[in-house]
Design a protein around this motif. Structure first.
Motif, PDB file in Angstrom:
ATOM      1  N   ILE A 104      -9.161  -8.796   2.540  1.00  0.00           N
ATOM      2  CA  ILE A 104      -8.376  -7.779   1.840  1.00  0.00           C
ATOM      3  C   ILE A 104      -7.353  -7.288   2.926  1.00  0.00           C
ATOM      4  N   SER A 105      -6.014  -7.417   2.458  1.00  0.00           N
ATOM      5  CA  SER A 105      -4.936  -7.017   3.579  1.00  0.00           C
ATOM      6  C   SER A 105      -4.143  -5.842   2.885  1.00  0.00           C
ATOM      7  N   PHE A 106      -3.955  -4.894   3.720  1.00  0.00           N
ATOM      8  CA  PHE A 106      -2.944  -3.754   3.604  1.00  0.00           C
ATOM      9  C   PHE A 106      -1.714  -3.911   4.303  1.00  0.00           C
ATOM     10  N   ARG A 107      -0.577  -3.709   3.397  1.00  0.00           N
ATOM     11  CA  ARG A 107       0.690  -3.682   4.056  1.00  0.00           C
ATOM     12  C   ARG A 107       1.276  -2.466   3.822  1.00  0.00           C
ATOM     13  N   TYR A 108       1.866  -1.680   4.856  1.00  0.00           N
ATOM     14  CA  TYR A 108       2.407  -0.305   4.841  1.00  0.00           C
ATOM     15  C   TYR A 108       3.083   0.021   5.993  1.00  0.00           C
ATOM     16  N   VAL A 109       3.782   1.200   5.844  1.00  0.00           N
ATOM     17  CA  VAL A 109       4.665   1.794   6.921  1.00  0.00           C
ATOM     18  C   VAL A 109       3.701   2.451   7.735  1.00  0.00           C
ATOM     19  N   LYS A 110       3.391   1.952   9.160  1.00  0.00           N
ATOM     20  CA  LYS A 110       2.194   2.598   9.721  1.00  0.00           C
ATOM     21  C   LYS A 110       2.448   4.038  10.251  1.00  0.00           C
ATOM     22  N   THR A 111       3.582   4.497  10.287  1.00  0.00           N
ATOM     23  CA  THR A 111       3.984   5.817  10.671  1.00  0.00           C
ATOM     24  C   THR A 111       3.521   6.619   9.592  1.00  0.00           C
ATOM     25  N   GLN A 112       3.368   6.171   8.276  1.00  0.00           N
ATOM     26  CA  GLN A 112       3.223   7.169   7.270  1.00  0.00           C
ATOM     27  C   GLN A 112       1.896   7.228   6.637  1.00  0.00           C
ATOM     28  N   TYR A 113       0.969   5.733   6.394  1.00  0.00           N
ATOM     29  CA  TYR A 113      -0.137   5.552   6.051  1.00  0.00           C
ATOM     30  C   TYR A 113      -1.036   4.830   6.903  1.00  0.00           C
ATOM     31  N   ASN A 114      -2.559   4.859   6.525  1.00  0.00           N
ATOM     32  CA  ASN A 114      -3.205   4.234   7.052  1.00  0.00           C
ATOM     33  C   ASN A 114      -4.418   3.842   5.938  1.00  0.00           C
ATOM     34  N   VAL A 115      -5.448   3.094   6.557  1.00  0.00           N
ATOM     35  CA  VAL A 115      -6.608   2.729   5.369  1.00  0.00           C
ATOM     36  C   VAL A 115      -7.896   3.263   6.114  1.00  0.00           C
ATOM     37  N   THR A 146      -4.164   9.877   4.992  1.00  0.00           N
ATOM     38  CA  THR A 146      -2.991  10.747   5.322  1.00  0.00           C
ATOM     39  C   THR A 146      -2.490  11.604   4.206  1.00  0.00           C
ATOM     40  N   GLY A 147      -3.184  11.582   3.048  1.00  0.00           N
ATOM     41  CA  GLY A 147      -2.943  12.262   1.901  1.00  0.00           C
ATOM     42  C   GLY A 147      -2.557  11.487   0.691  1.00  0.00           C
ATOM     43  N   GLY A 148      -2.151  10.165   1.080  1.00  0.00           N
ATOM     44  CA  GLY A 148      -1.775   9.355  -0.025  1.00  0.00           C
ATOM     45  C   GLY A 148      -2.733   9.080  -1.066  1.00  0.00           C
ATOM     46  N   CYS A 149      -4.216   9.150  -0.770  1.00  0.00           N
ATOM     47  CA  CYS A 149      -5.167   8.881  -1.619  1.00  0.00           C
ATOM     48  C   CYS A 149      -5.253  10.086  -3.078  1.00  0.00           C
ATOM     49  N   PHE A 150      -4.380  10.935  -2.586  1.00  0.00           N
ATOM     50  CA  PHE A 150      -4.265  11.923  -3.665  1.00  0.00           C
ATOM     51  C   PHE A 150      -3.112  11.535  -4.875  1.00  0.00           C
ATOM     52  N   ASN A 151      -2.229  10.658  -4.379  1.00  0.00           N
ATOM     53  CA  ASN A 151      -1.166  10.039  -4.954  1.00  0.00           C
ATOM     54  C   ASN A 151      -1.672   8.524  -5.522  1.00  0.00           C
ATOM     55  N   GLY A 152      -2.931   8.053  -5.492  1.00  0.00           N
ATOM     56  CA  GLY A 152      -3.223   6.813  -5.942  1.00  0.00           C
ATOM     57  C   GLY A 152      -3.586   5.911  -5.084  1.00  0.00           C
ATOM     58  N   MET A 153      -3.344   6.092  -3.769  1.00  0.00           N
ATOM     59  CA  MET A 153      -3.465   5.147  -2.818  1.00  0.00           C
ATOM     60  C   MET A 153      -5.114   5.139  -2.336  1.00  0.00           C
ATOM     61  N   LYS A 154      -5.872   4.301  -3.333  1.00  0.00           N
ATOM     62  CA  LYS A 154      -7.099   4.077  -3.291  1.00  0.00           C
ATOM     63  C   LYS A 154      -7.650   3.023  -3.940  1.00  0.00           C
ATOM     64  N   TRP A 190       0.838  -1.304  -0.191  1.00  0.00           N
ATOM     65  CA  TRP A 190      -0.185  -0.035  -0.086  1.00  0.00           C
ATOM     66  C   TRP A 190       0.880   1.296  -0.080  1.00  0.00           C
ATOM     67  N   ASN A 191       1.161   1.675  -1.000  1.00  0.00           N
ATOM     68  CA  ASN A 191       2.096   2.885  -1.416  1.00  0.00           C
ATOM     69  C   ASN A 191       1.804   3.790  -2.449  1.00  0.00           C
ATOM     70  N   PRO A 192       2.083   5.000  -2.563  1.00  0.00           N
ATOM     71  CA  PRO A 192       1.776   6.038  -3.579  1.00  0.00           C
ATOM     72  C   PRO A 192       2.379   5.385  -4.930  1.00  0.00           C
ATOM     73  N   GLY A 193       1.777   5.960  -6.034  1.00  0.00           N
ATOM     74  CA  GLY A 193       2.032   5.601  -7.514  1.00  0.00           C
ATOM     75  C   GLY A 193       1.744   4.225  -8.017  1.00  0.00           C
ATOM     76  N   ILE A 194       0.987   3.519  -7.322  1.00  0.00           N
ATOM     77  CA  ILE A 194       0.477   2.187  -7.800  1.00  0.00           C
ATOM     78  C   ILE A 194      -0.720   2.216  -8.399  1.00  0.00           C
ATOM     79  N   ASN A 195      -1.031   1.641  -9.546  1.00  0.00           N
ATOM     80  CA  ASN A 195      -2.241   1.522 -10.051  1.00  0.00           C
ATOM     81  C   ASN A 195      -3.327   0.291  -9.370  1.00  0.00           C
ATOM     82  N   TYR A 196      -3.729   0.736  -8.576  1.00  0.00           N
ATOM     83  CA  TYR A 196      -4.800  -0.236  -7.289  1.00  0.00           C
ATOM     84  C   TYR A 196      -6.095  -0.802  -8.239  1.00  0.00           C
ATOM     85  N   THR A 197      -6.374   0.206  -9.270  1.00  0.00           N
ATOM     86  CA  THR A 197      -7.585  -0.400 -10.133  1.00  0.00           C
ATOM     87  C   THR A 197      -7.114  -1.599 -10.963  1.00  0.00           C
ATOM     88  N   LEU A 198      -5.902  -1.454 -11.243  1.00  0.00           N
ATOM     89  CA  LEU A 198      -5.630  -2.469 -12.252  1.00  0.00           C
ATOM     90  C   LEU A 198      -5.377  -3.904 -11.343  1.00  0.00           C
TER      91      LEU A 198
END
Length: 167
Positions: free
Chosen positions: A55-66, A107-115, A34-42
């Motif tokens: 559905i599992s999300f793996r990420y740096v917990k101090t930077q992102y969330n779900v 945390t703002g990652g949505c605007f960089n594709g984190m959705k 779960w990181n910016p810049g990845i095409n999650y729709t694909l």
């Protein structure tokens, strides 16, 4: 005779063997996480989701969330009215209804594709159900096959038995 701890373990294993046999754990982004810049729709379009899957999300917990949001929150990257949120860095979310789910990073990652949006389907009928009218009970057992839950239960029962005998 069983003590309460062993009985609890046995019940837990029994429940797990009957409820999780068919579930799939879909790791969002696979090895990219779960990181910016990845095409999650694909990514989502290459998976089929069923009721009971995870559905599992793996990420740096101090930077992102779900956050689980509605369609408007998904489209606008807002968490207003979110119905769930996670921040452990390893989140396992049960998809327990047949519907479309929407997840974003709050945390703002949505605007960089984190959705990601996933459509969850009802469980398909068991593979043997379609042919049940054409196969007699005797002929279906002649090959010696057992159902996956029965095999898993037998395996777990063996482990419990070994554990009980080692005490």
């Amino acid at each position: 005779m069983f003590d309460s701890g062993r009985s609890t373990l046995f019940c837990f294993l029994l429940i797990c063997s009957t409820t999780l046999v068919g579930a799939t754990d879909h790791i969002v982004g696979a090895n990219k996480g779960w990181n910016p810049g990845i095409n999650y729709t694909l990514w989502a379009n290459n998976h089929t989701f069923y009721v009971g899957d995870l559905i599992s999300f793996r990420y740096v917990k101090t930077q992102y969330n779900v956050f689980e949001v509605n369609e408007t929150g998904y489209d606008n990257c807002t968490i207003e009215g979110a119905t769930g949120n996670w921040s452990s860095g390893k989140d396992f979310i049960l998809l327990n209804n047949a519907k479309r789910y929407y997840f974003i990073c709050g945390t703002g990652g949505c605007f960089n594709g984190m959705k990601v949006s996933v459509l969850v389907h009802t469980l398909p009928p068991p593979p043997h159900a379609a042919n049940a009218a054409n196969v007699s009970p005797q002929s279906s057992n002649q090959a010696g096959f057992q159902s996956a839950p029965a095999v898993l239960f037998a395996f777990l029962a063996s482990l419990v038995s070994i554990w009980f005998n080692s005490k």
